[in-house]
Design a protein around this motif. Structure first.
Motif, mmCIF file in Angstrom:
data_model
loop_
_atom_site.group_PDB
_atom_site.id
_atom_site.type_symbol
_atom_site.label_atom_id
_atom_site.label_comp_id
_atom_site.label_asym_id
_atom_site.label_seq_id
_atom_site.Cartn_x
_atom_site.Cartn_y
_atom_site.Cartn_z
ATOM 1 N N THR A 77 38.071 48.258 29.581
ATOM 2 C CA THR A 77 38.171 47.650 30.903
ATOM 3 C C THR A 77 37.473 46.299 30.914
ATOM 4 N N GLU A 78 38.177 45.307 31.453
ATOM 5 C CA GLU A 78 37.606 43.967 31.592
ATOM 6 C C GLU A 78 37.591 43.632 33.079
ATOM 7 N N ASP A 79 36.429 43.217 33.524
ATOM 8 C CA ASP A 79 36.257 42.946 34.944
ATOM 9 C C ASP A 79 35.863 41.476 35.082
ATOM 10 N N PHE A 80 36.747 40.682 35.691
ATOM 11 C CA PHE A 80 36.521 39.240 35.694
ATOM 12 C C PHE A 80 36.311 38.663 37.076
ATOM 13 N N SER A 81 35.613 37.554 37.069
ATOM 14 C CA SER A 81 35.650 36.675 38.225
ATOM 15 C C SER A 81 36.084 35.324 37.649
ATOM 16 N N ILE A 82 37.184 34.799 38.202
ATOM 17 C CA ILE A 82 37.823 33.634 37.597
ATOM 18 C C ILE A 82 38.126 32.577 38.640
ATOM 19 N N SER A 83 38.016 31.326 38.271
ATOM 20 C CA SER A 83 38.494 30.274 39.161
ATOM 21 C C SER A 83 39.399 29.338 38.369
ATOM 22 N N GLU B 128 38.367 28.830 34.521
ATOM 23 C CA GLU B 128 36.964 29.086 34.183
ATOM 24 C C GLU B 128 36.682 30.565 34.382
ATOM 25 N N VAL B 129 36.110 31.184 33.354
ATOM 26 C CA VAL B 129 35.703 32.571 33.493
ATOM 27 C C VAL B 129 34.272 32.536 34.012
ATOM 28 N N GLU B 130 34.098 32.871 35.298
ATOM 29 C CA GLU B 130 32.750 32.777 35.870
ATOM 30 C C GLU B 130 31.891 33.952 35.474
ATOM 31 N N SER B 131 32.541 35.107 35.375
ATOM 32 C CA SER B 131 31.811 36.245 34.822
ATOM 33 C C SER B 131 32.808 37.225 34.239
ATOM 34 N N THR C 297 52.296 54.656 26.279
ATOM 35 C CA THR C 297 50.943 54.907 25.764
ATOM 36 C C THR C 297 50.170 53.586 25.683
ATOM 37 N N ASN C 298 50.914 52.528 25.359
ATOM 38 C CA ASN C 298 50.294 51.216 25.227
ATOM 39 C C ASN C 298 50.341 50.507 26.576
ATOM 40 N N LEU C 299 49.492 50.989 27.441
ATOM 41 C CA LEU C 299 49.570 50.570 28.845
ATOM 42 C C LEU C 299 48.480 49.572 29.193
ATOM 43 N N GLN C 300 48.891 48.537 29.906
ATOM 44 C CA GLN C 300 47.915 47.585 30.434
ATOM 45 C C GLN C 300 48.155 47.456 31.937
ATOM 46 N N THR C 301 47.115 47.722 32.718
ATOM 47 C CA THR C 301 47.266 47.516 34.156
ATOM 48 C C THR C 301 46.306 46.417 34.584
ATOM 49 N N THR C 302 46.798 45.534 35.432
ATOM 50 C CA THR C 302 45.986 44.430 35.918
ATOM 51 C C THR C 302 46.017 44.433 37.438
ATOM 52 N N LYS C 303 44.859 44.428 38.021
ATOM 53 C CA LYS C 303 44.793 44.357 39.483
ATOM 54 C C LYS C 303 43.973 43.132 39.844
ATOM 55 N N ALA C 304 44.575 42.282 40.685
ATOM 56 C CA ALA C 304 43.890 41.037 41.009
ATOM 57 C C ALA C 304 43.855 40.800 42.507
ATOM 58 N N THR C 305 42.771 40.223 42.948
ATOM 59 C CA THR C 305 42.681 39.736 44.321
ATOM 60 C C THR C 305 42.431 38.240 44.207
ATOM 61 N N ILE C 306 43.348 37.470 44.796
ATOM 62 C CA ILE C 306 43.320 36.037 44.571
ATOM 63 C C ILE C 306 43.249 35.300 45.906
ATOM 64 N N ARG C 307 42.368 34.337 45.981
ATOM 65 C CA ARG C 307 42.283 33.509 47.168
ATOM 66 C C ARG C 307 42.698 32.097 46.801
ATOM 67 N N ALA D 7 39.537 34.237 41.898
ATOM 68 C CA ALA D 7 40.139 35.555 41.726
ATOM 69 C C ALA D 7 39.157 36.555 41.154
ATOM 70 N N THR D 8 39.335 37.800 41.556
ATOM 71 C CA THR D 8 38.674 38.887 40.839
ATOM 72 C C THR D 8 39.789 39.703 40.224
ATOM 73 N N LEU D 9 39.511 40.200 39.054
ATOM 74 C CA LEU D 9 40.585 40.754 38.241
ATOM 75 C C LEU D 9 40.033 41.897 37.408
ATOM 76 N N VAL D 10 40.763 43.002 37.421
ATOM 77 C CA VAL D 10 40.370 44.112 36.544
ATOM 78 C C VAL D 10 41.548 44.425 35.647
ATOM 79 N N ARG D 11 41.312 44.375 34.349
ATOM 80 C CA ARG D 11 42.383 44.646 33.407
ATOM 81 C C ARG D 11 41.996 45.866 32.582
ATOM 82 N N VAL D 12 42.858 46.876 32.591
ATOM 83 C CA VAL D 12 42.568 48.119 31.879
ATOM 84 C C VAL D 12 43.581 48.283 30.749
ATOM 85 N N SER D 13 43.090 48.505 29.528
ATOM 86 C CA SER D 13 43.974 48.577 28.359
ATOM 87 C C SER D 13 43.869 49.926 27.671
ATOM 88 N N LYS D 14 45.025 50.484 27.334
ATOM 89 C CA LYS D 14 45.062 51.776 26.640
ATOM 90 C C LYS D 14 45.953 51.682 25.408
#
Lengths: 651, 640
Positions: free
Chosen positions: B507-513, B491-494, B431-441, B450-457
Motif C-alpha cells: 500500500t502506498e499512501d500519497f499526498s501529491i501536488s 511533487e510528492v509531498e509525502s 490476481t494482479n490487481l491494483q486499486t487506486t483511490k484519489a481525492t483531488i482538489r 491530491a491524496t491518493l492510496v494505491r494498493v497492489s496485489k
C-alpha cells in the motif's frame, strides 16, 4: 584508473625513517561504532566510512620485488541493506603491481552487546582479469548484517613511480579520511586538491636524512599528512560533466626524478617540456610519414583541387572513409600511423594523426589538438598532465577560418568533432611557438526543422511531414539509420508514433555528411476527435517534449549539454469548410537569462488555414547551477505550449 | 601520376578475379538472395560433431562459417569459446574472408585472448573464455571459426539450435553424434515438424541436416522462440558430471542420482545452530508458522553471493558453511533453508527451475535442466493442501511468494525417492490487481492537490515491494521520473509505504501536488481526467504479422477519483459512459457529477492472459489504442 606510465628503475635504498609504522593497523572497531544506528547528517546512506587511511612509502622489506608501497586501511559501518555491496571489496591493479597482506574482518554486536569478529578466510580471496593489463583482486566479507562494522587492510606494491589519486569523496559519506606519505626527495610531484571541500589536516614538511643509498648519498623526504573529516557522499546529477571534475580528491603528478648519479629526468614540469615530449610521441619520423601520406592520399586527382577548402574536405572524407575506429583512445605512447593506415583500423590518435599528416601533405595549415572525453575530468590548466588527455582532433586554418576536424566517426560532418570529446578547451599543439589553450569552435550548427502540412478530413489528418537535421542531430540519425532499410525506418517511425500511419518514406543525403539530412513521410494521423461539435486539436503531432528533463528542486553542478541546439516547427493546418476556428493558443516569447536561449511561438489564421511557427533554442553549452531554475522553467513553458490546443467548431 | 594509378587498378582487379576463381566458396555473392532478406548474417555452413568416447570422455568439433552482412550482424559471428577446468580446448582457429572470398586474416590458437568469464551476480567461478576481437573494416565478410575440445562431463551433450536466432539466414547446418561405444542416447526433437530437417541417423549415431532457412524477424507479444523454432536435446543414460558418474533414463532416476550425489549430506549444521533454531520456533506449533520464522531468519542472516568452481556449479555449498559466512548462491541458500527446516522436523525438497524466462523443465526428458534453485514444502493439511514454495535468495520477498521470477512453470522437485515434476503457482488476471483511490482538489489556477492510496496485489505487488528499500530521495525521484513521468511539475509531498508480507499487499499512501496541471484560459479550465494511471501502451504495428498473439499473465487496474472543481465553474458536458468488453479484457470509464462542486471518475482496465491467432493482433492493437486515447481524455470546466 590512471595510466601507470613511469616505470621506476630499481635501486638499493635503505630507509631510515619509519613511515611504514604510520600505517593504521587492524582491530580499531569500538562497541560504540557497533551500536551506531544512523548517520544524522545523511540518513539515506546505506553505509559510512568511519575511517580510511592510505599510507605511501618506500618499502625496505626484502620480500617485496618493488618498493613503492601503499598500505590501505578501511573501517566501514553498514547502515542498511542497500549498503551490503560495500562488503565486497575490489582492488584493481596494473600489470606488475602486487596486492599483499590482505586482512579483513566483520565485527557484529551479539545479543549480549559483545563484539563478535569473523575473519575473512584466505581461500576466499579471488583474482580475475579486467581489460588490458588490469587485474582485480577481490573478496566479500562474511556475516554481513545491518549494523556490521567491517575492517580491512592491504598493501599495494608497485614498480611505478605514479602515486594513485586519493579519493576523499565517494558515493557514501565518510567520517574521516587520511592520506599520508613519505615521498623520497628525488621524486618530485605536483600535488593538487580537486573538488570544493577543504582539508582538515594539512601538513607538509621536509625531513632530512630519511633514506640513504649505500655508498652514494643520503637524501631528504617530503612527509605529508592530508586529511578530511565529515565528507558528504557525492550525488550524481543528470546532464552533468564527469564526476571526476567535482569529486574531492588528492591528485599527484610526477614532475621529475633524479637518479642516483644526479641525472634528472623531467616529466611534465612545463608546457615547453610537455610539448617536446608530445612532439616525439606524434611526429618523430615525420618526414617519412608525410611522404607516405603524400604518396597514398594526395596523389589522387580529386585531392588536387586548387580550392584549399575543397581539398581539405576531400582529404577529410578520404581519411574518414578509410578507417574503422577500434573504439580505442590513446595509450600514452608513441603513435604508429603507418601500420594503422595499412590495416585500415585505428585508435582516435592513429586516425586523426593520419588526417593531420594528410592535410600537411596537401599544404593545409593544421595543428594537433589534445582533449579529454566527457567521461573524464577536464584537463587541469595549472600545469601539463599529459595522461589527462585521451582524445585528439586536428585544427585546420583554411582561408582564415578555423576548423576542428575529427575523422574517427564516419558520420561526422566537416568541422564537427565527436560529441563525447566536447569537454572544456583543447590544447593546441603548436610545436614551433608553444602550445596553447583554445575553445573548440564547431563549424556546423545543430538544428532540427519539422515541417508539417496537414489537411483535416474525416477524423484524420493527412499530409506531409519533413524533418531536416543538421549538426549532431544529423550525426545521431545517420548512426541510427545505418544498416536499416527504408522499410525498417518506416516501421521504427510507426513504432515510435503509434497514432501515425506512414504511407511512404524518402531520405535525402543519408550518405552525404556535408548536406542537410532530410526525411520525408507521407502520413495519416488519427486525431483525438471525439465526434463532438467542438473539436480540440493539438498541432504538435510529432517530436514534442512531454517530460521535463529536470525534476529536482535544487542543483549543485552545472548542466552541460556540450553544444548549442535549436528546433523549429513550421506547421500548416487546413480545416474543413464546415468548420470555423474558435480559439487559438496565444503567441508567446520566452528568453533565458544571459542569452541562454529563447522560445518564439507565432500562430496565425487565414480563412481555414492555420500557420504555426515555433522555434526554441539553447544557446549555451553549459548552464550554471544558478541558471538551473530558469532552465527548468524554460522546459515547463515549452511543454505547456506544446500541449496547448486549437479549437474548431462545426458551422 | 594518373597513369600508374589506373594500371594498378587494372592489376588489382585482375588479381581479385584470380583469387575469386580459386577460393570462391566463401564469396558472399554465392548466398541465395532469399537468405539475405531480413538477415544481418547468414550461416553458410555450421557443423557440430560430437564423439562420445566413453562415459567420461567426449570430443566436440565445431565449425561455423558465417557471413556478416552488416554491423548488426557482428554478434552472430563472435569468435569466442568458453571453457572451464573440465574442458580442454585442443583446436582453435579463425579465418576471415572478404566479400569476394579472399582470406584477409588468420588467427591461430595462440593469437586468442584468454580471460576470466565471470558473469554478473557471481563472485567467482572457473569459467574462462578464449576469444578474438575482430574489427571488420568492410561488409560483408565471412568468419570461419573452428574449434575442438574434450570434456570429461557427458552430462551436457551439446544441444542443437539450427536457426541460431533472429535476423539470421541459414544455408546449411548439421548436427552429428558419433557413438562408437553404442551407449544409449535419448533425443528430444522440438518443433522439427515445421521445418525441413533431414534425418540421416542410424541406430546409435545421430545426423541431422537443416538447409535453406530464411531469416526470422522477431515480433512483440508473441510466443518464445523455443516454442516455434526447432532444437534438439540429447542425453545419454550413462553420464558423468565433473568426475561423478551417473545413470538415469527418467526423472525419478535422475532425481535420485541428484539427491544421492549432490544434495544428500550437504545439510549438516553445528549443534549450536540447531539449538538456536529450535529455540526460535519453540513457541509455535503449526509447522507452516515455524517455517515462516525460519524463512525470516534466513532472510535476515544471509545475502546472495555466488562462487562456482567445478562441481560447485551443481552442488550446493555445505549448510554449515553458509551458516558461518552468511552468504551463498541459490543452491547454497536453498540447501541451508532446507537444513534449518529439517532441524525442526519440517520436510522440504530442493527444487530445480528455470528462472526469469518462463521455461518448463521438460517433463518427458530427464537431463540437466534449470538455472536456479528454490525450495518446496510439500502440501499438507496445515498448508491448506497447497505446496509452499520458497525463494531463498531474496531478503525481502514474502514467505511463499515467487513472483514472475519462477511462477507458473514445471519444476523438478528432488526427493530422496527420486525426481518429481510439479508446477509452481501462477499469478494471472485479477490476481494482479491494483486499486487506486484519489481525492483531488483542482483550483482556479489549474493546480491540483491530491491524496491518493494505491494498493497492489499479485505481480503488481511483485513490481513494487522493493520500493521500501529505496532511500527517500531515490523513491521520490522514482515516482517523478518513472511512475508519473507524464505529470510534469508533480511533487510528492509525502508518501507512506506499507509492505504487508503476511497478506502480500503493498500500500502506498500519497499526498501529491501538481502545479499548472490544467490549462486555464479566460473561459475555461481544461484537464486530463485520468490523473494518476494513464496507460499509453500501444503495441507495434505490423503490416504482415506472422506469429500468434500472446498476452502473458494479465492484470486489472481499478481507479476511483473524486474531483473537487473550483467555485464558479461547471462541467462543460457530461460524458456518456464508455465500455469496451472483448476477449482481451475490458475497459470502462465513467464521469459522473456528484454535486455542483464534485465529479467522480471511475476507470477499470482489465487485460486477460491468453494465446490468440495472429489475425487477432490487429484487434488487440486497436483495443490498446482506444485505451490509450481514452486515458488521455480531457474535460473542460466552463466559467460561469
Amino acid at each position: 584508473m590512471k595510466l601507470k606510465l613511469v616505470l621506476a628503475f630499481s635501486f638499493v635504498v635503505v630507509f631510515c625513517f619509519g613511515q611504514s609504522k604510520k600505517s593504521t593497523t587492524m582491530g580499531k572497531t569500538t562497541i560504540e561504532e557497533l551500536k551506531m544506528q544512523r548517520y544524522e547528517k545523511d540518513t539515506t546512506a546505506g553505509a559510512i566510512v568511519l575511517y580510511e587511511h592510505g599510507n605511501y612509502y618506500i618499502n625496505t622489506k626484502e620480500k617485496f620485488k618493488y618498493k613503492f608501497t601503499t598500505d590501505f586501511y578501511f573501517r566501514i559501518k553498514i547502515l542498511k541493506k542497500i549498503g551490503f555491496d560495500k562488503a565486497t571489496i575490489k582492488i584493481p591493479f596494473y600489470d606488475e603491481e602486487e596486492v599483499h597482506d590482505i586482512q579483513a574482518v566483520t565485527n557484529n554486536l551479539t545479543e549480549n552487546n559483545v563484539m563478535h569478529t569473523t575473519s575473512l578466510e584466505k581461500d576466499k580471496i579471488y583474482t580475475k582479469d579486467l581489460s588490458g593489463k588490469w587485474k582485480e583482486t577481490y573478496f566479500t566479507l562474511p556475516n554481513i548484517k545491518v549494523g556490521s562494522v567491517i575492517e580491512f587492510r592491504y598493501s599495494l606494491i608497485s614498480p611505478y613511480a605514479q602515486i594513485d589519486d586519493w579519493n576523499y569523496q565517494s558515493d557514501i559519506p565518510k567520517l574521516k579520511s587520511d592520506f599520508t606519505a613519505a615521498i623520497i626527495g628525488n621524486y618530485k610531484y605536483n600535488i593538487r586538491l580537486v573538488g570544493n571541500l577543504k582539508l582538515h589536516r594539512d601538513n607538509f614538511r621536509v625531513k632530512n636524512g630519511c633514506f640513504y643509498l649505500p655508498g652514494i648519498a643520503t637524501g631528504a623526504c617530503g612527509v605529508l599528512e592530508y586529511g578530511m573529516d565529515a565528507v558528504p557522499a557525492f550525488k550524481k546529477e543528470a546532464y552533468m560533466l564527469s564526476q571526476d571534475n567535482y569529486l574531492s580528491r588528492l591528485s599527484f603528478e610526477l614532475i621529475s626524478n633524479t637518479d642516483v648519479r644526479g641525472q634528472v629526468t623531467n616529466y611534465t614540469k612545463t608546457w615547453k617540456a610537455a610539448d617536446k615530449k608530445l612532439e616525439t610521441y606524434f611526429l618523430s619520423g615525420q618526414y617519412l610519414k608525410k611522404r607516405y601520406f603524400k604518396e597514398n592520399l594526395s596523389s589522387e586527382a580529386s585531392l588536387n583541387s586548387e580550392n584549399s577548402l575543397e581539398r581539405a574536405k576531400q582529404i577529410y572524407k578520404r581519411v574518414q572513409n578509410h578507417y574503422t575506429w577500434n573504439e580505442k583512445y590513446w595509450l600514452n605512447r608513441k603513435v604508429e600511423v603507418k601500420k594503422a593506415f595499412k590495416n585500415k583500423i585505428g585508435s582516435v590518435f592513429e586516425i586523426n594523426l593520419s588526417l593531420y599528416f594528410a592535410l600537411q601533405a596537401a599544404n593545409i595549415e593544421s595543428k594537433l589538438v589534445l582533449l579529454s572525453t566527457r567521461n573524464r575530468a577536464i584537463p587541469t590548466k595549472l600545469y601539463p598532465v599529459i595522461s589527462e588527455f585521451n582524445y585528439m582532433v586536428v585544427r585546420a586554418v583554411i582561408d582564415n577560418q578555423v576548423y576542428f576536424l575529427d575523422a574517427v566517426n564516419k558520420y561526422l560532418g566537416f568541422g564537427l568533432i565527436q560529441s563525447e570529446s566536447l569537454n572544456g578547451e583543447g590544447r593546441v599543439m603548436d610545436f614551433k611557438n608553444g602550445s596553447f589553450w583554445e575553445q573548440i569552435k564547431l563549424s556546423q550548427k545543430t538544428s532540427k526543422t519539422i515541417r508539417l502540412s496537414l489537411l483535416l478530413k474525416d477524423d484524420s489528418f493527412v499530409g506531409d511531414l519533413s524533418i531536416k537535421k543538421t549538426g549532431y542531430f544529423a550525426v545521431h540519425k545517420r548512426v541510427e539509420f545505418n544498416g536499416l532499410s527504408e522499410d525498417d525506418i518506416l516501421e521504427d517511425f510507426e513504432n515510435n508514433h503509434p497514432n501515425i500511419e506512414v504511407e511512404d518514406v524518402a531520405l535525402e543525403n543519408l550518405s552525404d555528411n556535408e548536406k542537410v539530412l532530410k526525411e520525408t513521410y507521407k502520413i495519416t494521423i488519427e486525431t483525438d476527435v471525439m465526434g463532438s461539435r467542438r473539436i480540440r486539436l493539438n498541432p504538435f503531432v510529432i517530436g514534442k517534449i512531454t517530460e521535463n528533463p529536470f525534476k529536482l528542486n535544487k542543483r549543485d553542478y552545472p548542466v552541460d549539454y556540450g553544444y548549442e541546439r535549436s528546433k523549429t516547427y513550421l506547421i500548416k493546418l487546413i480545416i474543413p469548410e464546415t468548420y470555423k476556428i474558435a480559439k487559438l493558443p496565444k503567441n508567446m516569447g520566452v528568453a533565458l537569462p544571459n542569452k541562454g536561449g529563447k522560445i518564439i511561438f507565432n500562430i496565425s489564421q487565414k480563412e481555414n488555414t492555420i500557420n504555426i511557427y515555433l522555434n526554441y533554442s539553447l544557446k549555451k553549452k553549459s548552464y550554471s547551477a544558478d541558471e538551473y531554475f530558469y532552465l527548468k522553467q524554460f522546459y515547463k513553458k515549452l511543454i505547456n505550449l506544446q500541449d496547448s490546443f486549437i479549437e474548431i467548431e462545426r458551422i | 601520376m594518373k597513369y600508374p594509378t589506373r594500371i594498378l587498378f587494372l592489376i588489382s582487379l585482375f588479381t581479385c578475379n584470380l583469387i575469386f576463381s580459386q577460393e570462391n566458396t566463401y564469396a558472399s555473392t554465392l548466398i541465395p538472395d532469399e537468405l539475405t532478406e531480413d538477415a544481418n548474417a547468414v550461416v553458410r555452413n555450421s557443423i557440430i560433431e560430437i564423439t562420445i568416447k566413453g562415459i567420461d570422455k567426449m570430443v566436440v568439433y565445431e565449425k561455423e562459417v558465417v557471413t556478416v552482412l552488416n554491423e548488426l550482424g557482428n554478434d552472430d559471428a563472435r569468435i569466442a569459446k568458453r571453457y572451464n577446468n573440465d574442458t580442454k580446448i585442443t583446436k582453435l582457429s579463425a579465418k576471415i574472408y572478404d566479400a569476394l572470398g579472399k582470406q584477409i586474416k588468420k588467427y591461430s590458437k595462440r593469437k586468442f585472448s584468454d580471460v576470466s568469464a565471470i558473469s554478473g551476480g557471481t563472485l567467482y567461478s572457473d569459467e574462462r573464455v578464449k576469444y578474438v576481437d575482430y574489427i571488420p573494416v568492410a561488409y560483408p565478410y565471412t568468419v570461419v571459426f573452428e574449434s575442438e575440445y574434450k570434456n570429461s562431463s557427458t552430462g551436457f551433450i551439446p544441444r542443437w539450435y539450427p536457426t541460431e536466432g533472429y535476423y539470421v539466414g541459414i544455408e546449411k547446418s548439421q548436427y552429428k553424434l558419433n557413438n562408437p561405444l553404442k551407449i544409449i542416447v535419448r533425443t528430444k526433437k522440438k518443433n522439427f515438424k515445421n521445418y525441413p530437417i533431414q534425418d540421416k541417423s542410424s541406430e546409435f549415431n545421430l545426423h541431422y541436416i537443416f538447409e535453406n532457412q530464411r531469416a526470422i524477424k522477431p515480433e512483440v507479444l508473441t510466443i518464445a522462440s523455443r516454442d516455434f523454432m526447432p532444437y534438439l536435446i540429447v542425453a545419454s543414460n550413462n553420464f558423468s558430471l565433473k568426475g561423478v558418474k551417473g545413470y538415469a533414463s527418467n526423472w525419478k532416476e535422475f532425481g535420485k542420482w541428484e539427491n544421492n550425489n549432490l544434495i544428500s549430506g550437504r545439510d549438516i549444521l553445528e549443534p549450536a545452530t540447531v539449538t538456536k533454531i529450535k529455540d526460535l520456533v519453540k513457541d509455535v506449533d503449526n509447522p507452516i508458522e515455524k517455517a515462516k520464522l525460519i524463512y525470516e531468519f534466513v532472510q535476515n542472516k544471509t545475502r546472495y553471493i555466488g562462487v562456482q568452481v567445478g562441481i560447485g556449479g551443481w552442488k550446493p555449498i555445505l549448510a554449515n558453511q553458509v551458516d558461518k559466512v552468511g552468504y551463498g548462491d541459490c543452491k547454497g541458500l536453498t540447501n541451508y533453508t532446507k537444513a534449518l527446516l529439517a532441524a525442526v522436523g519440517i520436510t522440504s525438497y530442493y527444487t530445480l527451475v528455470y528462472a526469469k524466462q518462463k521455461i518448463n523443465i521438460d517433463k518427458d526428458f530427464a537431463t540437466f535442466q534449470g538455472n536456479h534453485a528454490i525450495l518446496n514444502i510439500p502440501a499438507s493439511e496445515l498448508s491448506g493442501g497447497n505446496d509452499v514454495w520458497l525463494e531463498c535468495t531474496s531478503q525481502t520477498i514474502p514467505f511463499g511468494f515467487l513472483g514472475d521470477f519462477t511462477d507458473d512453470r514445471d519444476v523438478l522437485v528432488i526427493t530422496p525417492e527420486g525426481g518429481v515434476i510439479k508446477r509452481t503457482p501462477s499469478y494471472k488476471n485479477e490476481t494482479n490487481l491494483q486499486t487506486t483511490k484519489a481525492t483531488i482538489r483542482l483550483d482556479e489556477k489549474g493546480t491540483i492537490q491530491a491524496t491518493l492510496v494505491r494498493v497492489s496485489k499479485g505481480l503488481k505487488f511483485d513490481n513494487r515491494y522493493h520500493y521500501d528499500r529505496y532511500p527517500k530521495e531515490e523513491l521520490i525521484k522514482h515516482y517523478k521520473s518513472k511512475v508519473w513521468s507524464y505529470n510534469n511539475n508533480l511533487e510528492v509531498e509525502s508518501v507512506k509505504l506499507k509492505n504487508d508480507k503476511e497478506q502480500v499487499v503493498f500500500t502506498e499512501d500519497f499526498s501529491i501536488s501538481i502545479e499548472d496541471y490544467a490549462t486555464v484560459t479566460d473561459e475555461e479550465i481544461l484537464f486530463r481526467v485520468n490523473f494518476f494511471n494513464k496507460n499509453s501502451f500501444i503495441p507495434k504495428r505490423y503490416r504482415n504479422r506472422k506469429l500468434p498473439l500472446q498476452i502473458s499473465r494479465g492484470f486489472k487496474d481499478e481507479d476511483d477519483s473524486i474531483i473537487e472543481i473550483p467555485k464558479g465553474y461547471q462541467v462543460e458536458t457530461l460524458f456518456e459512459d464508455k465500455s469496451i468488453i472483448n476477449k482481451f479484457g475490458m475497459y470502462q470509464i465513467s464521469i459522473d457529477k456528484i454535486d455542483e462542486h464534485h465529479i467522480k471518475y471511475k476507470r477499470t482496465l482489465f487485460i486477460k492472459e491468453g494465446l490468440y491467432p495472429k489475425e487477432d493482433y490487429k484487434a488487440y492493437r486497436a483495443f490498446r489504442r482506444k485505451v490509450a486515447k481514452n486515458d488521455n481524455l480531457r474535460i473542460a470546466l466552463i466559467k460561469l
